[in-house]
Design a protein around this motif. Sequence first.
Motif, mmCIF file in Angstrom:
data_model
loop_
_atom_site.group_PDB
_atom_site.id
_atom_site.type_symbol
_atom_site.label_atom_id
_atom_site.label_comp_id
_atom_site.label_asym_id
_atom_site.label_seq_id
_atom_site.Cartn_x
_atom_site.Cartn_y
_atom_site.Cartn_z
ATOM 1 N N GLY A 92 72.427 30.944 9.664
ATOM 2 C CA GLY A 92 72.057 32.151 8.927
ATOM 3 C C GLY A 92 70.610 32.557 9.119
ATOM 4 N N GLY A 93 69.764 31.634 9.513
ATOM 5 C CA GLY A 93 68.356 31.962 9.767
ATOM 6 C C GLY A 93 67.453 31.722 8.574
ATOM 7 N N PRO A 94 67.030 30.473 8.327
ATOM 8 C CA PRO A 94 66.130 30.192 7.196
ATOM 9 C C PRO A 94 64.792 30.906 7.356
ATOM 10 N N SER A 95 64.265 31.383 6.245
ATOM 11 C CA SER A 95 62.974 32.063 6.268
ATOM 12 C C SER A 95 61.840 31.070 6.460
ATOM 13 N N GLN A 96 60.994 31.313 7.448
ATOM 14 C CA GLN A 96 59.827 30.461 7.652
ATOM 15 C C GLN A 96 58.782 30.669 6.556
ATOM 16 N N PHE A 97 58.812 31.835 5.910
ATOM 17 C CA PHE A 97 57.840 32.147 4.852
ATOM 18 C C PHE A 97 58.065 31.303 3.601
ATOM 19 N N GLU A 98 59.303 30.916 3.361
ATOM 20 C CA GLU A 98 59.629 30.131 2.168
ATOM 21 C C GLU A 98 59.842 28.657 2.488
ATOM 22 N N THR A 99 59.461 28.219 3.686
ATOM 23 C CA THR A 99 59.649 26.812 4.066
ATOM 24 C C THR A 99 58.368 26.183 4.616
ATOM 25 N N PHE A 100 57.957 26.585 5.852
ATOM 26 C CA PHE A 100 56.881 25.841 6.505
ATOM 27 C C PHE A 100 55.714 26.678 7.026
ATOM 28 N N ASP A 101 55.882 28.004 7.131
ATOM 29 C CA ASP A 101 54.815 28.809 7.731
ATOM 30 C C ASP A 101 54.039 29.528 6.622
ATOM 31 N N VAL A 136 55.256 44.956 3.511
ATOM 32 C CA VAL A 136 54.931 43.527 3.601
ATOM 33 C C VAL A 136 55.222 42.842 2.271
ATOM 34 N N VAL A 137 55.837 41.651 2.344
ATOM 35 C CA VAL A 137 56.135 40.907 1.121
ATOM 36 C C VAL A 137 55.783 39.424 1.329
ATOM 37 N N PRO A 138 54.815 38.912 0.578
ATOM 38 C CA PRO A 138 54.502 37.483 0.651
ATOM 39 C C PRO A 138 55.563 36.683 -0.096
ATOM 40 N N SER A 139 55.630 35.419 0.179
ATOM 41 C CA SER A 139 56.564 34.553 -0.551
ATOM 42 C C SER A 139 56.099 34.401 -1.993
ATOM 43 N N ILE A 140 57.050 34.381 -2.926
ATOM 44 C CA ILE A 140 56.682 34.149 -4.326
ATOM 45 C C ILE A 140 56.536 32.664 -4.618
ATOM 46 N N TYR A 141 56.857 31.829 -3.640
ATOM 47 C CA TYR A 141 56.805 30.384 -3.873
ATOM 48 C C TYR A 141 55.476 29.798 -3.402
ATOM 49 N N LYS A 142 55.023 28.795 -4.116
ATOM 50 C CA LYS A 142 53.745 28.153 -3.818
ATOM 51 C C LYS A 142 53.889 27.142 -2.683
ATOM 52 N N PHE A 143 52.779 26.932 -2.003
ATOM 53 C CA PHE A 143 52.696 25.923 -0.949
ATOM 54 C C PHE A 143 51.630 24.905 -1.337
ATOM 55 N N SER A 154 56.539 24.328 1.395
ATOM 56 C CA SER A 154 56.881 25.115 0.221
ATOM 57 C C SER A 154 57.327 24.227 -0.939
ATOM 58 N N GLU A 155 57.117 24.725 -2.158
ATOM 59 C CA GLU A 155 57.576 24.005 -3.341
ATOM 60 C C GLU A 155 59.103 23.920 -3.413
ATOM 61 N N LEU A 156 59.796 24.705 -2.604
ATOM 62 C CA LEU A 156 61.257 24.628 -2.555
ATOM 63 C C LEU A 156 61.748 23.361 -1.877
ATOM 64 N N PRO A 158 60.572 19.829 -2.093
ATOM 65 C CA PRO A 158 59.774 18.685 -2.568
ATOM 66 C C PRO A 158 60.152 17.358 -1.908
ATOM 67 N N HIS A 159 61.427 17.189 -1.570
ATOM 68 C CA HIS A 159 61.853 15.929 -0.935
ATOM 69 C C HIS A 159 61.441 15.886 0.536
ATOM 70 N N THR A 160 61.593 17.010 1.219
ATOM 71 C CA THR A 160 61.125 17.069 2.606
ATOM 72 C C THR A 160 59.626 16.830 2.675
ATOM 73 N N ALA A 161 58.888 17.300 1.668
ATOM 74 C CA ALA A 161 57.441 17.084 1.620
ATOM 75 C C ALA A 161 57.094 15.596 1.614
ATOM 76 N N GLN A 162 57.994 14.777 1.046
ATOM 77 C CA GLN A 162 57.736 13.336 0.990
ATOM 78 C C GLN A 162 57.819 12.668 2.365
ATOM 79 N N VAL A 163 58.542 13.270 3.286
ATOM 80 C CA VAL A 163 58.709 12.660 4.614
ATOM 81 C C VAL A 163 58.011 13.490 5.695
ATOM 82 N N VAL A 164 57.091 14.352 5.286
ATOM 83 C CA VAL A 164 56.493 15.283 6.241
ATOM 84 C C VAL A 164 55.725 14.557 7.334
ATOM 85 N N ASP A 165 55.249 13.361 7.068
ATOM 86 C CA ASP A 165 54.529 12.604 8.090
ATOM 87 C C ASP A 165 55.451 12.040 9.171
#
Length: 506
Positions: A92-101, A136-143, A154-156, A158-165
């Motif tokens: 479906g195409g995940p948004s990079q704005f609400e994930t990692f960019d 233009v629309v910025p993400s409403i979610y915090k990074f 993204s704050e969406l 939190p578990h992926t953030a734990q393994v980001v390394d």
Amino acid sequence: MCDSHRSPKPPGWSPDLDQLQKQLNRRRFLTRTAMGLGSIALGSLMGNTLLGKSISKIASEDASLSLEQEILQAIPHLVPKAKRVVYLFMSGGPSQFETFDYKPKLLDMFGQPLPDSVRQGQRLTGMSAGQAILPVVPSIYKFNQYGKSNTWVSELLPHTAQVVDELCIIKSMHSEAINHDPAITFFQTGNQLPGRPSIGSWISYGLGTDNQNLPSFIVLVSKNAVKDQPLYARLWGNGFLASEHQGVQFRAGKDPVLFLDNPEGYDGEDREEMLQSLKELNEYQNEVNKDPEIEARIAQYEMAYRMQTSIPEVMSLKDEPDEVFELYGPDSRDPGTYAANCILARKLLEKDVKFVQLYHQGWDHHGGLPAGMAKQCKDTDQATAALIKDLKRRGLLEDTLVIWGGEFGRTVYSQGKLFPDNYGRDHHPRNFAMWMAGAGVKAGMSYGETDDFSYNIVKDPVHVHDFQATLLHLMGIDHERFTYKYQGRRFRLTDVHGKVIKGILS
């Protein structure tokens, strides 16, 4: 010496063959085959099967290959870093704005038209081409930054953030395909039009299997996902390769693999004898017709017989301890969910299945993106991170390649009406994010950069064919040499494009 005194030439002799025999002396043969006597010994141990194909089988597939070419093509081109792949495809195409960019400068540009200098006249889909402006629309979610790598997530997630390394996040993916069907087909087969072999089928054809009781290419589709875009079986099809290389879909429920169980009223006692008789009939037919699909049919019958005993064991989660279900999340106890499929994928990897592909639909957010992304991330985030953790603690991550991503990204501008807390995003193939982790990939890094609008790539672009070339490279295959001759042309997964992304290799 006159011609009458020359040694007679054997039947089938030609000047080209004579020249090849002169060139292919023992020293050159052992040098050019790279692995020398070790290759020959390995071939003996593997039943004369190298790179998943016997020398005789390669010769039958392409009679134009010389003996030297046959052997060079059959031997693994590189030392593989990965023994197996698990590909988590977010359809479906995940948004990079609400994930990692992360693009903080957009916060001050809410609702402003996308500058022409950014768009540069690039094409739009028919869904937003008629809009008066592209706001233009910025993400409403915090990074926030996570891990030793200080990676923005993204704050969406939190578990992926734990393994980001453990992750190598590629922010500069790009594709030519702007609509779902051609874009997904492009990622899976290397071509936007249907009919080519899928990436898992290429791996199966090239590398064979390390487990004779399970298919080398297995597909799992989440049962609880939003069905916004269809998935077709051709996405894991074998194309012009033998049918034994097509992906086998495992399902939750009474019949995990369709048409595998014995029919009602049949006890199966003479099943082995019946298969042997069927094999003899097929072999007799093959002597007459010389059809490679007959050999594939024989192999599939035999695999199905072995799977009747192997499938119940691998599909069962009853022996998994409670802490595994707690790691993967509450949905993991429900077979067929994305979380349960992640556990099943780990079990299949433990059984040395070469290529496991998970499809999870629901990422196509033309409207209601904030709520839609929140749901999608909630359904997948914990299980995805758990798979990374689980593979690592079992010692599998070091030789398993894990991939996460979709077919394209989303636009910086809103599609349809824009509200402070609700908006949609259109398709955007110009740049998007995906990640790889595990065998042979640098951990804890981001690769590639986009502009302040995540609209154009400014550093280290990565094309779909580059991604495919790199995947094959990590599996020990040179994508330029790995070909299959069909209808007079040599085909490869990367067509006539692609380069290995050396900057992400460990």
